[in-house]
Design a protein around this motif. Structure first.
Motif, short mmCIF file in Angstrom:
data_model
loop_
_atom_site.label_atom_id
_atom_site.label_comp_id
_atom_site.label_asym_id
_atom_site.label_seq_id
_atom_site.Cartn_x
_atom_site.Cartn_y
_atom_site.Cartn_z
N THR A 40 0.83 -1.20 0.00
CA THR A 40 0.00 0.00 0.00
C THR A 40 0.87 1.25 0.00
O THR A 40 0.63 2.20 -0.76
N GLN A 41 1.89 1.24 0.85
CA GLN A 41 2.76 2.41 0.94
C GLN A 41 3.42 2.71 -0.40
O GLN A 41 3.57 3.87 -0.77
N VAL A 88 0.81 4.48 -2.56
CA VAL A 88 0.49 5.83 -2.06
C VAL A 88 1.69 6.76 -2.24
O VAL A 88 1.58 7.84 -2.83
N GLN A 89 2.83 6.32 -1.76
CA GLN A 89 3.99 7.22 -1.80
C GLN A 89 4.44 7.51 -3.22
O GLN A 89 4.76 8.65 -3.55
N SER A 131 2.62 7.45 -5.93
CA SER A 131 1.65 8.31 -6.60
C SER A 131 1.84 9.76 -6.16
O SER A 131 1.86 10.67 -6.99
#
Lengths: 261, 157, 292
Positions: free
Chosen positions: A237-238, A241-242, A244
Motif C-alpha cells: 500500500t505504501q 500511495v507514496q 503516486s
C-alpha cells in the motif's frame, strides 16, 4: 512535559525520515554503482523487462486509448461551442504529451508493476531468499534489486510513449471518425503546434524521472519490509500511495521548470 | 532459464516503444529530417508580431514555403525581428516581396503571408541572410476596435 | 567420539579461554565463538556466550524458542554484527573481514534456512544449480551431473523439474539441503531443520543430515528445539537458555545430567527454573491497577 514530548516526537520523525532516505540511497547505490555483468546480468534484465514492461503493456495501451477518446469527446463538446473544433488535435496531443502521458502511465505503473515489485521482494525477504543469497556469497542488491531497477527505468518511458501515441489515435478516432473533423486539418494543426524539443523531449524527461522514483520507492519498500504478511501488505500500500504522491508532486515541479517561464 | 517466448515478447515490447517514439516524432511533431543545406535564412522586422510563434508557417498563396525559426527583439530599434527558414526549393522571390502576418480564420493560428514583388532587371532575388523590408504587422483586435469607435465618433460629430 | 571438546570447554561462567586451547588442539575447531554479546535494541539476546564447533562433527545448539538460535547462525554467517566478542571461522574473524573476504568465507559455508528459502521463480534443478552457475565456470554438462547427484542424495532427482510451490514442506527442505551442499561446503548451518515436519519427513531429514555429515565429512551445526531428534544425531550438544550456555556435552552426558534447567528442557516440563511467565510486575498489583 508534553511540549518536550512533542519536540522529541518531531525530532524522532526527522531522524527516521533521514535514516530512511539514507538507507534508500545506500540500497540504490549498492545496486547500480557497480560494473554491470553482461553475461549474467542480461538474462536477469530481460526477465524483469518481461515482468515489469510486457505485463504492464495491456493496461497501458487500453487506458491510453480510452483516455485519448474521452479527452477528444470532452474537448470537442467545449471547442465546438467556439467554432474551433479544428484545434481538437493539438488539445488532445498536447494534454497527452505534456501531462497525461507521463503522469497517468506512472500512476498506472505504480499500481501495476510497483506494487508487484514490493510484494515480490518483500516475499523474497520474508521467506529468507535474500538472506539465502547473502549466505551463498551473492549480493542480493546486484542479483535482485539492480535488474529490477533498470527494467523499471527502461520500461516506463517506453510505456509512456505507447500510451501517448495510442491516446492521440484514440483522439483521432473520436474527433475524425465519429465527430467528423477533417482528417487533414486535424493532423496539420496538430503537427503545427507540437514541437519536438518542448513537448516530446519533455515528455521523455518526465517519464524518466517518474520511472526512477516509482521503481526506487517500490524496491526500497520491498527490501526493507517487516518480514511478515502484515508488513508486506502495508509495504505494498505504501508503495502505491507514496509513489503516486511523489509522481504528482514531481510533476508540478517539472512542469514549473519546463513550462513555467 | 529464459524461454524463447519471453525473449520474443521483450523484443516486441521494446520495438513497440520505439515505434511509438517514431510515430510521435515524425507523425505528431512532424520533425523534418532534411539536411541543413535545404534551407536559406531570411530576416524581417515587424512592429508587432501578434500571435506569431516559432514554427509558424510562411505561405505563398496558401503553400508552405518556410517556417519561423526565431522571434527576437532588435535591441536598438525595439522592434520584433523574425528569422525565417525558407525551403531551398523556393528561392526565386524578388527583393521587393512583402511579408504580412495573417490569421487563418477568425481565431485561428497566425502565419506569415509572403507576397512576391515585381521583377525588374536591377532587382535581384532574395538570398541567404537577406532582409525583407516591406512588412505588415499583425492586426491587433483592440487597435481595430479603437479605430472603429474613433471613426464612429468623428462621424457623429 | 567427540569427547575431546568437553575437556577444554567449561561451563559458560566466563572461564572459557579458547585462545589458550587452540595450540593444544591437533585439529583446530572450525568455529570458535568467544565472549559473544548481542542485543536487539534494549533486549539482550546473548550475554557472554562462548562455544567451539569441532571439525567433521554434528554439533547441536538447543534451547527454547525465542532464545535467538537463528540469530547465532546469522552471526556465524556474518549477516549480523555482534556487540562484543569474536567469532572465528577457520581462524578468520568473521566480523573483521571486508566484503570480499566475507564472501570468500561464505563460499565455504552454507545455510539451510528454516523456510527452505528456495528461489520461488525457478525449478528445483535451477535452484540447486544456482550457486554452481554463479560461482564456478563449469560447463553446463558437468553442472547437470553435479546437480543430479545432489538431488539423488536427497531422493528428489525425480522432482528436478518441479517448482518449489509444488513440493511439500519436507520435500522443500530436502531440496534446500541439496542446494546447500551443491558447492561442497565445509560447514553447513541448519536452522530448525525439523520444525513443522511430520514424523516421516523428520526421520528422513535426521537420516540425511547424519549421512551427509559422515559421507562428505561436513561440519554441521544444527540449531533446534526438537530434543529427541537432536539428541539422536548430534555428536555434541550445547544448550542455550537465559542468554547463556547452560549446559553442554554429548547426548548421553546431557541425558544423565541433573541440572534442573536442563532437565526441564529435555523433559519438556511446562514450568520450572525456566519460568512459564514472561517477566512482569506483580500480578496482584497490576490487576488492581496500581503502578509502581
Amino acid at each position: 512535559m508534553s511540549v518536550i514530548d512533542q519536540i522529541a516526537r518531531l525530532g524522532r520523525g526527522a531522524i527516521d525520515s533521514v535514516t530512511g532516505l539514507g538507507r534508500a540511497g545506500l540500497m540504490l547505490w549498492g545496486a547500480i554503482a557497480k560494473v554491470p555483468r553482461v553475461r549474467k546480468g542480461t538474462p536477469l534484465l530481460i526477465k524483469q523487462l518481461y515482468v515489469i514492461g510486457v505485463q504492464s503493456m495491456v493496461i497501458i495501451l487500453v487506458s491510453g486509448l480510452f483516455i485519448g477518446m474521452v479527452l477528444a469527446l470532452q474537448g470537442y463538446n467545449i471547442l465546438v461551442g467556439f467554432g474551433t473544433e479544428d484545434s481538437l488535435g493539438p488539445m488532445v496531443a498536447l494534454s497527452l504529451l505534456r501531462e497525461l502521458g507521463p503522469v497517468v502511465t506512472a500512476l498506472l505503473f505504480a499500481g501495476r508493476a510497483g506494487s508487484a515489485l514490493t510484494a515480490e521482494i518483500g516475499l523474497m525477504k520474508s521467506t529468507e531468499q535474500l538472506s539465502s543469497l547473502e549466505m551463498m556469497a551473492i549480493d542480493p542488491l546486484r542479483q535482485v534489486i539492480a535488474p529490477r531497477f533498470w527494467a523499471g527505468v527502461i520500461s516506463l518511458p517506453l510505456l509512456a510513449l505507447m500510451f501517448t501515441a495510442v491516446g492521440i489515435y484514440g483522439g483521432h478516432l473520436v474527433g475524425v471518425e465519429w465527430k467528423g473533423i477533417d482528417s487533414g486539418s486535424f493532423w496539420s494543426i496538430l503537427q503545427a503546434s507540437v514541437e519536438w524539443r518542448q513537448d516530446i523531449v519533455n515528455c521523455l524527461i518526465k517519464s524518466l524521472v517518474f520511472a526512477v522514483v516509482v521503481t526506487w520507492i517500490a524496491l526500497y519498500r520491498g527490501y526493507h519490509v517487516i518480514p511478515n504478511p502484515e508488513g508486506i501488505s502495508r509495504a505494498t500500500t505504501q508503495t502505491v500511495v507514496q509513489s503516486s504522491l511523489a509522481v504528482l508532486a514531481l510533476d508540478f515541479l517539472l512542469t514549473a521548470m519546463m513550462f513555467g517561464r | 532459464m529464459l524461454t524463447r517466448k519471453i525473449e520474443l515478447l521483450v523484443g516486441l515490447f521494446i520495438l513497440s516503444g520505439l515505434m511509438a517514439f517514431l510515430v510521435l516524432v515524425f507523425n505528431v511533431a512532424n520533425v523534418e529530417v532534411k539536411p541543413g543545406q535545404s534551407h536559406y535564412t531570411l530576416y524581417a522586422k515587424f512592429t508587432n508580431v501578434g500571435g506569431l510563434k516559432v514554427r509558424s508557417p510562411v505561405k505563398v498563396g496558401g503553400v508552405v514555403v518556410g517556417r519561423v525559426t526565431k522571434i527576437g527583439l532588435d535591441p536598438d530599434e525595439l522592434v520584433a525581428v523574425v528569422e525565417l527558414a525558407m525551403d531551398k526549393e523556393y528561392d526565386q522571390f524578388p527583393e521587393t516581396s512583402s511579408l504580412s502576418i495573417l490569421t487563418s480564420g477568425l481565431l485561428g493560428e497566425q502565419f506569415l503571408g509572403l507576397t512576391p514583388g515585381f521583377v525588374m532587371d536591377d532587382i535581384g532575388m532574395l538570398k541567404d541572410g537577406d532582409r525583407i523590408d516591406d512588412t505588415h504587422s499583425a492586426l491587433v483586435l483592440e487597435d481595430l476596435i479603437g479605430q472603429f469607435l474613433y471613426s464612429m465618433k468623428s462621424k457623429e460629430n | 567420539m567427540s569427547h575431546q571438546s568437553l575437556s577444554h570447554d567449561n561451563q559458560a561462567e566466563g572461564e572459557t579461554k579458547p585462545m589458550e586451547q587452540a595450540p593444544m588442539e591437533q585439529a583446530k575447531p572450525l568455529v570458535e565463538i568467544s565472549h559473544l554479546g548481542f542485543s536487539r535494541g534494549t533486549h539482550v539476546i546473548y550475554d557472554d556466550v562462548s562455544l567451539t564447533i569441532p571439525r567433521g562433527k554434528v554439533t547441536a545448539i538447543m534451547g527454547p524458542s525465542g532464545i535467538g538460535k537463528t540469530t547465532l547462525l546469522k552471526l556465524i554467517g556474518g549477516q549480523l554484527r555482534p556487540d562484543k566478542g569474536v567469532i572465528k571461522v577457520d581462524g578468520i574473524d568473521v566480523h573483521q573481514c571486508n566484503r570480499g573476504e566475507l564472501f570468500a568465507l561464505r563460499k565455504r559455508m552454507s545455510m539451510l534456512f528454516q523456510s527452505g528459502a528456495l528461489f520461488t521463480d525457478m525449478n528445483v534443478f535451477d535452484n540447486v544449480a544456482f550457486a554452481l552457475r554463479e560461482h564456478s565456470e563449469l560447463p553446463e554438462a558437468i553442472i547437470r551431473r553435479i546437480v543430479l547427484m545432489k538431488l539423488e542424495a536427497v531422493g528428489l532427482r525425480g522432482a528436478a523439474q518441479m517448482m518449489p510451490s509444488e513440493l511439500s514442506g519436507g520435500m522443500q527442505r530436502r531440496a534446500a539441503l541439496a542446494r546447500a551442499i551443491a558447492l561442497e561446503p565445509e560447514l553447513v548451518l541448519y536452522d530448525e531443520p525439523f520444525a513443522g515436519q511430520d514424523p516421516i519427513s523428520m526421520g528422513v531429514l535426521v537420516k540425511l543430515i547424519r549421512e551427509l555429515s559422515d559421507a562428505l565429512s561436513l561440519t554441521s551445526v544444527v540449531v533446534s528445539h526438537d530434543v529427541q531428534e537432536v539428541l539422536g544425531i548430534a555428536d555434541y550438544v550445547y544448550v542455550l537458555a537465559d542468554k547463556k550456555v547452560i549446559a553442554h556435552g554429548t547426548p548421553a552426558e546431557l541425558r544423565a545430567a541433573d541440572n534442573p534447567k536442563l532437565k526441564q528442557f529435555i523433559g519438556g516440563e511446562p514450568d520450572g527454573p525456566v519460568p512459564f511467565h514472561f517477566p512482569a510486575q506483580d500480578y496482584q498489583k497490576e490487576m488492581l491497577g496500581e503502578r509502581d
